[in-house]
Structures are given as C-alpha cells and as structure tokens.
Write a protein that holds these residues in place. Structure first.
Motif, PDB file in Angstrom:
ATOM      1  N   ALA A 155      41.309 -42.727 -28.354  1.00  0.00           N
ATOM      2  CA  ALA A 155      40.866 -42.899 -26.970  1.00  0.00           C
ATOM      3  C   ALA A 155      41.374 -41.739 -26.117  1.00  0.00           C
ATOM      4  O   ALA A 155      42.453 -41.204 -26.348  1.00  0.00           O
ATOM      5  N   ILE A 156      40.568 -41.342 -25.139  1.00  0.00           N
ATOM      6  CA  ILE A 156      40.948 -40.255 -24.235  1.00  0.00           C
ATOM      7  C   ILE A 156      40.976 -40.776 -22.804  1.00  0.00           C
ATOM      8  O   ILE A 156      40.327 -41.761 -22.469  1.00  0.00           O
ATOM      9  N   GLU A 157      41.754 -40.122 -21.968  1.00  0.00           N
ATOM     10  CA  GLU A 157      41.937 -40.550 -20.584  1.00  0.00           C
ATOM     11  C   GLU A 157      40.787 -40.061 -19.699  1.00  0.00           C
ATOM     12  O   GLU A 157      40.123 -39.076 -20.005  1.00  0.00           O
ATOM     13  N   GLU A 158      40.603 -40.738 -18.578  1.00  0.00           N
ATOM     14  CA  GLU A 158      39.542 -40.411 -17.612  1.00  0.00           C
ATOM     15  C   GLU A 158      39.685 -38.999 -17.040  1.00  0.00           C
ATOM     16  O   GLU A 158      38.712 -38.421 -16.587  1.00  0.00           O
ATOM     17  N   LEU A 159      40.894 -38.451 -17.037  1.00  0.00           N
ATOM     18  CA  LEU A 159      41.122 -37.116 -16.488  1.00  0.00           C
ATOM     19  C   LEU A 159      40.585 -36.006 -17.388  1.00  0.00           C
ATOM     20  O   LEU A 159      40.615 -34.846 -17.012  1.00  0.00           O
ATOM     21  N   SER A 160      40.094 -36.336 -18.553  1.00  0.00           N
ATOM     22  CA  SER A 160      39.576 -35.355 -19.497  1.00  0.00           C
ATOM     23  C   SER A 160      38.346 -34.660 -18.919  1.00  0.00           C
ATOM     24  O   SER A 160      37.576 -35.271 -18.185  1.00  0.00           O
ATOM     25  N   THR A 161      38.185 -33.368 -19.250  1.00  0.00           N
ATOM     26  CA  THR A 161      37.090 -32.579 -18.675  1.00  0.00           C
ATOM     27  C   THR A 161      36.404 -31.721 -19.731  1.00  0.00           C
ATOM     28  O   THR A 161      36.968 -31.434 -20.778  1.00  0.00           O
TER      29      THR A 161
ATOM     30  N   GLU B 128      30.097 -20.337 -15.754  1.00  0.00           N
ATOM     31  CA  GLU B 128      29.984 -21.773 -15.950  1.00  0.00           C
ATOM     32  C   GLU B 128      28.548 -22.232 -15.691  1.00  0.00           C
ATOM     33  O   GLU B 128      27.923 -21.833 -14.719  1.00  0.00           O
ATOM     34  N   VAL B 129      28.042 -23.054 -16.590  1.00  0.00           N
ATOM     35  CA  VAL B 129      26.711 -23.649 -16.462  1.00  0.00           C
ATOM     36  C   VAL B 129      26.909 -25.043 -15.878  1.00  0.00           C
ATOM     37  O   VAL B 129      27.733 -25.815 -16.363  1.00  0.00           O
ATOM     38  N   SER B 130      26.149 -25.367 -14.869  1.00  0.00           N
ATOM     39  CA  SER B 130      26.316 -26.627 -14.153  1.00  0.00           C
ATOM     40  C   SER B 130      25.973 -27.834 -15.028  1.00  0.00           C
ATOM     41  O   SER B 130      24.929 -27.876 -15.678  1.00  0.00           O
ATOM     42  N   LEU B 131      26.881 -28.810 -14.990  1.00  0.00           N
ATOM     43  CA  LEU B 131      26.631 -30.110 -15.622  1.00  0.00           C
ATOM     44  C   LEU B 131      26.491 -31.119 -14.490  1.00  0.00           C
ATOM     45  O   LEU B 131      27.325 -31.155 -13.577  1.00  0.00           O
ATOM     46  N   SER B 132      25.438 -31.939 -14.525  1.00  0.00           N
ATOM     47  CA  SER B 132      25.232 -32.899 -13.443  1.00  0.00           C
ATOM     48  C   SER B 132      26.275 -34.010 -13.473  1.00  0.00           C
ATOM     49  O   SER B 132      26.640 -34.549 -12.442  1.00  0.00           O
ATOM     50  N   GLN B 133      26.788 -34.329 -14.671  1.00  0.00           N
ATOM     51  CA  GLN B 133      27.852 -35.320 -14.774  1.00  0.00           C
ATOM     52  C   GLN B 133      28.567 -35.186 -16.103  1.00  0.00           C
ATOM     53  O   GLN B 133      28.010 -34.701 -17.081  1.00  0.00           O
ATOM     54  N   VAL B 134      29.828 -35.617 -16.087  1.00  0.00           N
ATOM     55  CA  VAL B 134      30.634 -35.702 -17.304  1.00  0.00           C
ATOM     56  C   VAL B 134      31.252 -37.093 -17.295  1.00  0.00           C
ATOM     57  O   VAL B 134      31.923 -37.465 -16.340  1.00  0.00           O
ATOM     58  N   GLN B 135      30.986 -37.862 -18.347  1.00  0.00           N
ATOM     59  CA  GLN B 135      31.490 -39.226 -18.437  1.00  0.00           C
ATOM     60  C   GLN B 135      32.437 -39.349 -19.622  1.00  0.00           C
ATOM     61  O   GLN B 135      32.171 -38.815 -20.694  1.00  0.00           O
TER      62      GLN B 135
ATOM     63  N   GLN C 250      34.065 -42.121 -22.096  1.00  0.00           N
ATOM     64  CA  GLN C 250      33.832 -43.485 -22.561  1.00  0.00           C
ATOM     65  C   GLN C 250      34.672 -43.736 -23.810  1.00  0.00           C
ATOM     66  O   GLN C 250      34.242 -43.407 -24.903  1.00  0.00           O
ATOM     67  N   ASN C 251      35.905 -44.238 -23.630  1.00  0.00           N
ATOM     68  CA  ASN C 251      36.830 -44.557 -24.714  1.00  0.00           C
ATOM     69  C   ASN C 251      37.156 -43.311 -25.557  1.00  0.00           C
ATOM     70  O   ASN C 251      38.007 -42.540 -25.176  1.00  0.00           O
ATOM     71  N   LYS C 252      36.453 -43.081 -26.662  1.00  0.00           N
ATOM     72  CA  LYS C 252      36.712 -41.940 -27.542  1.00  0.00           C
ATOM     73  C   LYS C 252      35.685 -40.830 -27.363  1.00  0.00           C
ATOM     74  O   LYS C 252      35.677 -39.875 -28.135  1.00  0.00           O
ATOM     75  N   LYS C 253      34.811 -40.948 -26.370  1.00  0.00           N
ATOM     76  CA  LYS C 253      33.693 -40.025 -26.196  1.00  0.00           C
ATOM     77  C   LYS C 253      33.726 -39.376 -24.830  1.00  0.00           C
ATOM     78  O   LYS C 253      34.100 -39.989 -23.839  1.00  0.00           O
ATOM     79  N   MET C 254      33.254 -38.127 -24.781  1.00  0.00           N
ATOM     80  CA  MET C 254      33.013 -37.453 -23.516  1.00  0.00           C
ATOM     81  C   MET C 254      31.577 -36.925 -23.590  1.00  0.00           C
ATOM     82  O   MET C 254      31.207 -36.264 -24.560  1.00  0.00           O
ATOM     83  N   VAL C 255      30.778 -37.275 -22.571  1.00  0.00           N
ATOM     84  CA  VAL C 255      29.362 -36.912 -22.563  1.00  0.00           C
ATOM     85  C   VAL C 255      29.073 -36.108 -21.303  1.00  0.00           C
ATOM     86  O   VAL C 255      29.347 -36.544 -20.190  1.00  0.00           O
TER      87      VAL C 255
END
Length: 180
Positions: free
Chosen positions: A50-56, A65-72, A74-79
């Motif tokens: 699992a990873i923390e919400e502060l992950s980027t 840098e290429v713009s990302l509209s969102q980074v989520q 989710q437990n063990k995943k970052m999307v």
C-alpha cells in the motif's frame, strides 16, 4: 529467564529487518521501454504494498512536464490521466511514493509513443527531441540516479532504541537473579 532473554534477542534481530522493508514498483502500464502504438488514456503504476496519499507522479517529455488532469492513489495503485492525447516521442514517468513504512521511494519508467496517424509536422520535430533525450540520459548517467532510499526513517530509529532498552532491562534482570 534464559527463554526471556532468547525471545528478546529474537525480537531484536527481526524487527529492524521488518521495519526496513520497502514498497517497490511491481508493474506499470506502459511498461519500462514499451512502445505505445495506440492512444493512452491512463498511466497505471502498481506497487508491492500500500502507498500513501502523498505519493505523486509526473510525466516528462524532452525535459518538460506533460500535464496530467488527475493523479489518484488507490491502495497499491497510482493512476494518472493525461490532459490531452500524447504526441509521438519519448516519455518518462517520474514517481515518488511513501510506502507503508513511511519511507520515501522514487523511480522512473521510460516509454515511447509512436502512433501512425500523428501528423508529419510533429514528426519533423523528433530529431531535436531525440537530441534532448540523449542529453538527459547522459546527465542521468553522470548523476548516477537510483531510487532514493537514503532518507532515515524515524520509526526504525524509535523501534531500535526501544529494543536496546528492552534488551538492557532483560540483561539487568538476568544478572540480578544470578546474584541472589
């Protein structure tokens, strides 16, 4: 009393190993070195724990840098979701996470986009992009970039100090009993 001392020593030897465990990248989409030939709707990084919400995550192309509209997270995943379709070229996903143990870890995943229907004007700019990519790769090699695992973890320090205190108390009790 010997059993207590044995148990304390086993505890002392096992906890720092557990506390130093780090969450690692287990898979990604796109994969390291992959050539993407269809439009990419999202970038997915899967981790072993699992990873923390502060992950980027940041998406980089030619040092920009290429713009990302969102980074989520989710437990063990970052999307990450790109704001616009990705142009042909080389990309780097630059990620930093805080694992379950609070230890910051970072890494990079490189991939390329090569979609046939991209217009030829964008393709004409490719030689400059390749030149910049080679310069960036050379700088990365010179800097000897690796995952950042040099930060100290206060939890590990506290656990280690507590174990020394427990071990010390156990030894004092053991020697007191032998004197009596």
């Amino acid at each position: 009393m010997r059993k207590l001392l044995f148990m304390l020593m086993c505890l002392f030897l096992s906890i720092p190993t557990i506390a130093d465990a780090h969450t690692e990248l287990s898979s990604s989409n796109p994969k390291e070195g992959q050539r993407v030939t269809e439009e990419l709707d999202e970038i997915v990084l899967d981790f072993a724990g699992a990873i923390e919400e502060l992950s980027t995550m940041k998406l980089m192309k030619d040092g920009e840098e290429v713009s990302l509209s969102q980074v989520q997270v989710q437990n063990k995943k970052m999307v990450g979701t790109p704001s616009a379709p990705l142009e042909n070229g080389s990309y780097i996903i630059d990620w930093t996470i805080a694992g379950e143990d609070g230890h910051p870890i970072s890494g990079k995943v490189s991939f390329s986009v090569q979609i046939e229907h991209m217009n030829e004007e964008k393709e004409a700019a490719q030689p400059k992009a390749e030149e910049n990519k080679q310069e960036n790769e050379q700088q990365d090699k010179e800097a000897g970039q690796k995952e950042d695992q040099t930060s100290s973890n206060p939890v590990t320090t506290i656990v280690t100090v507590l174990l020394f205190v427990i071990l010390g108390v156990g030894l004092v009790l053991l020697f007191r009993k032998k004197r009596k």
